[in-house]
Design a protein around this motif. Structure first.
Motif, mmCIF file in Angstrom:
data_model
loop_
_atom_site.group_PDB
_atom_site.id
_atom_site.type_symbol
_atom_site.label_atom_id
_atom_site.label_comp_id
_atom_site.label_asym_id
_atom_site.label_seq_id
_atom_site.Cartn_x
_atom_site.Cartn_y
_atom_site.Cartn_z
ATOM 1 N N HIS A 1 0.902 -1.178 -0.005
ATOM 2 C CA HIS A 1 0.058 -0.085 -0.099
ATOM 3 C C HIS A 1 0.847 1.415 -0.148
ATOM 4 O O HIS A 1 0.336 2.182 0.046
ATOM 5 C CB HIS A 1 -0.974 0.020 1.327
ATOM 6 C CG HIS A 1 -0.411 0.097 2.442
ATOM 7 N ND1 HIS A 1 0.172 -1.155 2.967
ATOM 8 C CD2 HIS A 1 -0.206 0.978 3.467
ATOM 9 C CE1 HIS A 1 0.803 -0.785 4.324
ATOM 10 N NE2 HIS A 1 0.303 0.529 4.534
ATOM 11 N N TYR A 2 2.013 1.232 0.338
ATOM 12 C CA TYR A 2 2.870 2.584 -0.013
ATOM 13 C C TYR A 2 4.275 1.858 -1.028
ATOM 14 O O TYR A 2 4.661 1.077 -0.765
ATOM 15 C CB TYR A 2 3.280 3.072 1.212
ATOM 16 C CG TYR A 2 4.110 2.729 2.076
ATOM 17 C CD1 TYR A 2 5.403 2.463 2.102
ATOM 18 C CD2 TYR A 2 3.566 1.919 3.384
ATOM 19 C CE1 TYR A 2 6.268 2.162 3.107
ATOM 20 C CE2 TYR A 2 4.299 1.509 4.304
ATOM 21 C CZ TYR A 2 5.696 1.333 4.129
ATOM 22 O OH TYR A 2 6.608 1.017 5.297
ATOM 23 N N SER A 3 4.710 2.895 -1.735
ATOM 24 C CA SER A 3 6.051 2.753 -2.616
ATOM 25 C C SER A 3 6.615 3.995 -2.628
ATOM 26 O O SER A 3 6.263 4.859 -2.648
ATOM 27 C CB SER A 3 5.346 2.357 -3.906
ATOM 28 O OG SER A 3 4.566 1.091 -4.107
ATOM 29 N N SER B 1 -1.504 3.108 -2.394
ATOM 30 C CA SER B 1 -2.265 4.070 -2.068
ATOM 31 C C SER B 1 -1.475 5.449 -1.819
ATOM 32 O O SER B 1 -1.904 6.512 -1.689
ATOM 33 C CB SER B 1 -3.088 4.169 -0.793
ATOM 34 O OG SER B 1 -3.788 2.838 -0.822
ATOM 35 N N GLU B 2 -0.130 5.062 -1.473
ATOM 36 C CA GLU B 2 0.673 6.312 -0.862
ATOM 37 C C GLU B 2 1.993 6.156 -1.880
ATOM 38 O O GLU B 2 2.734 5.189 -1.732
ATOM 39 C CB GLU B 2 0.969 6.060 0.362
ATOM 40 C CG GLU B 2 1.795 7.286 0.822
ATOM 41 C CD GLU B 2 1.998 7.111 2.427
ATOM 42 O OE1 GLU B 2 1.536 6.282 3.035
ATOM 43 O OE2 GLU B 2 2.793 8.080 3.061
ATOM 44 N N LEU B 3 2.474 7.116 -2.473
ATOM 45 C CA LEU B 3 3.628 7.369 -3.146
ATOM 46 C C LEU B 3 4.641 8.220 -2.444
ATOM 47 O O LEU B 3 4.084 9.103 -2.145
ATOM 48 C CB LEU B 3 3.540 7.959 -4.545
ATOM 49 C CG LEU B 3 2.763 7.109 -5.715
ATOM 50 C CD1 LEU B 3 2.614 7.879 -6.899
ATOM 51 C CD2 LEU B 3 3.411 5.914 -5.861
ATOM 52 N N ALA C 1 -2.206 8.982 -7.300
ATOM 53 C CA ALA C 1 -2.270 8.309 -6.322
ATOM 54 C C ALA C 1 -3.096 9.123 -5.143
ATOM 55 O O ALA C 1 -3.122 10.543 -5.266
ATOM 56 C CB ALA C 1 -1.029 8.314 -5.604
ATOM 57 N N PRO C 2 -3.760 8.438 -4.147
ATOM 58 C CA PRO C 2 -4.764 9.069 -3.283
ATOM 59 C C PRO C 2 -3.655 10.145 -2.213
ATOM 60 O O PRO C 2 -3.902 10.842 -1.943
ATOM 61 C CB PRO C 2 -5.120 7.980 -2.366
ATOM 62 C CG PRO C 2 -5.188 6.929 -3.481
ATOM 63 C CD PRO C 2 -4.089 7.020 -4.299
ATOM 64 N N VAL D 1 -0.003 2.352 -8.370
ATOM 65 C CA VAL D 1 -1.300 2.565 -7.942
ATOM 66 C C VAL D 1 -2.320 1.375 -8.360
ATOM 67 O O VAL D 1 -3.205 0.738 -7.758
ATOM 68 C CB VAL D 1 -1.780 4.043 -8.340
ATOM 69 C CG1 VAL D 1 -3.239 4.083 -7.969
ATOM 70 C CG2 VAL D 1 -1.274 4.797 -7.666
ATOM 71 N N GLU D 2 -2.212 0.994 -9.643
ATOM 72 C CA GLU D 2 -2.950 -0.355 -10.277
ATOM 73 C C GLU D 2 -2.712 -1.522 -9.390
ATOM 74 O O GLU D 2 -3.703 -2.301 -8.966
ATOM 75 C CB GLU D 2 -2.661 -0.658 -11.443
ATOM 76 C CG GLU D 2 -3.298 0.181 -12.646
ATOM 77 C CD GLU D 2 -2.677 0.546 -14.007
ATOM 78 O OE1 GLU D 2 -2.013 -0.505 -14.359
ATOM 79 O OE2 GLU D 2 -2.899 1.239 -14.788
ATOM 80 N N ALA D 3 -1.580 -1.593 -8.885
ATOM 81 C CA ALA D 3 -1.176 -2.725 -8.036
ATOM 82 C C ALA D 3 -1.321 -2.668 -6.651
ATOM 83 O O ALA D 3 -1.059 -3.425 -5.685
ATOM 84 C CB ALA D 3 0.327 -3.031 -8.419
#
Ligand code: SF4
Length: 449
Positions: A145-147, A192-194, A235-236, A187-189
């Motif tokens: 969920h974060y990257s 939620s947080e970049l 991204a959100p 985001v597709e994968a």
């Protein structure tokens, strides 16, 4: 079911173990290397024992980090024996080979092809390797969920205490369309947080003269503000790290006020005293910086400013340090990290006169940490009773508890929000949470029904 004797028997692919040390930037490098190896058909091994070869991605930022890297190499040699070293310490291949003559290869930071080539040599793929096994977003070491999203490499500054430019060279920026494409895939994968990272995020695009590229029918310049705006549409949550205080940083604050980018700025000021900043070879306009922080808060009242400082830099007097303490009191930063100055081999600061004795460094460090902890506690206490958006990092269905982070908290370096009655939430979701309590670093709350 019995195996079909007519079916082609594919040999099992070699397994690669990985130890990733150092900063998030290094973690991104590790992810890239693993992604490439997976696409080449390799499997990953969670332990030394099952690996055909172990990669150690090292950090050489401080002498203590180098020692940690050397220890990790020693451990991998002892546990497995077949070790390839990569990362920042690759510049010191001789030191590594002197201490560990058995290492199979040593490659430097960002030499993806070299390190992947070394793996191919050390553990060759049998014929019929699986191909295209990698999900589009690549292989990630961070939770789904974060990257971390790396936008450039290297740095054009020459801060006296830092050897990053020697290790990684001047700024080399990625194309904006390539970054945005990677962001879309992440985001597709499920991201939620970049977390946007680089050595100097605000210098993004200077090397390529901010050249625009086409992205979904419009031109996007290779510039921090344009990129931040476009990422905000994808991204959100988008969080900016390692921003150097250039004037144009002011332009991203309205994007934060609009909600396109998280109201969070990680901006390493390093010190406030003019004399120390000059000796550090950093911009010395601390009074202006206070004005600017005030302006940022006027435009975006919820902005969280995170910074790091170095105490005990050579020549730092008691007056310099007290100036920094007064400055911090006035700046009221939300999050502060501090380092005691440590000479790094190759850094120009090592030649500076008037080193600060260790016990004074310790004492100043303790004073700074106590002050910033008090400021943090006061700022967090002011959030009690408010409802904040919290991204959920972990859920314990048994206790009904969960842990997450507010917009003011980056993973691993800032505080957390501890939730009760939250067992129904899912990891990666963003929940509205009423804050009930706070301490020096963390918040405590309950999800709004
Ligand atoms: S801006 Fe950061 S990476 Fe660049 S030289 Fe200074 S401390 Fe090192």
């Amino acid at each position: 079911m019995r195996p079909n004797p007519m079916a082609t028997q594919l040999p099992s692919p070699p397994k690669v173990g990985m130890v990733s040390l150092g900063c998030p930037k290094n973690l991104v490098d590790s992810e890239r290397i693993l992604t490439k190896l997976r696409s080449d058909g390799y499997q990953m091994s969670p332990d030394y024992a099952g690996a055909d070869v172990v990669l150690v991605n090292t950090c050489g930022f401080l002498d203590s980090a180098k020692e940690e890297s050397l220890e990790a190499i020693g451990e991998a040699i002892a546990e497995n024996g077949r070790v390839i070293v990569t990362g920042c310490m690759g510049k010191e291949a001789e030191t590594i080979r002197d201490r560990f003559p058995g290492v199979l290869a040593v490659t430097g930071a960002h030499q993806y092809e070299d390190v992947v080539g070394a793996v191919h040599e050390a553990a060759p793929m049998p014929p019929h390797a699986f191909l295209n096994l990698v999900p589009d977003a690549g292989l990630k070491l961070t939770p789904r969920h974060y990257s971390y999203l790396k936008i450039s490499e290297g740095c054009n500054h020459r801060c006296a205490f830092c050897i990053i430019p020697q290790l990684r060279g001047d700024v080399v920026s990625r194309r904006p369309d390539a970054i945005l494409r990677e962001a879309e895939k992440l985001v597709e994968a499920g991201t939620s947080e970049l977390l946007v990272i680089s050595q100097d995020t605000s210098a993004y695009g200077v090397d390529i003269k901010h050249k625009p590229r086409m992205w979904h029918g419009s031109e996007v310049r290779a510039h921090m503000t344009d990129l931040a705006r476009e990422l905000g549409k994808i991204a959100p949550w988008v969080r900016l790290h390692y921003v150097y205080p250039y004037p144009h940083v002011d332009q991203v604050i309205p994007l934060m006020a609009e909600g396109l980018v998280l109201p969070y700025l990680d901006i390493p000021f390093q010190h406030a005293s003019r004399a120390v900043l000059k000796a550090m070879r950093r911009p010395a306009n601390e009074a202006k910086v206070l004005e600017r922080i005030k302006g940022w808060r006027e435009t975006c009242p919820d902005i969280a400013v995170r910074s790091t400082f170095v105490v005990g830099f050579p020549g730092e007097t008691e007056d310099d340090f007290n100036y920094l303490m007064d400055w911090l009191e006035e700046a009221q930063l939300d999050r502060v990290g501090a380092f005691r100055f440590e000479p790094v081999e190759g850094a120009t600061a090592n030649a500076l006169p008037d080193p600060v004795p260790e016990e004074i460094k310790e004492e100043r460090y303790a004073r700074l940490m106590a002050l910033t902890a008090r400021i943090s506690a006061e700022k967090l206490a002011a959030k009690i009773g408010r409802t904040l958006d919290v991204i959920i990092d972990a859920v314990d269905p048994e206790s009904g508890g969960a842990t997450g982070r507010s917009k003011a908290d980056a993973p691993e370096i800032d505080g957390e929000v501890h939730l009760r009655d939250a067992g129904h939430l899912s990891v990666g979701s963003i929940a509205a949470v009423t804050i009930e309590d706070a301490d020096e670093h963390d918040l405590y709350g309950v999800p709004v029904d």
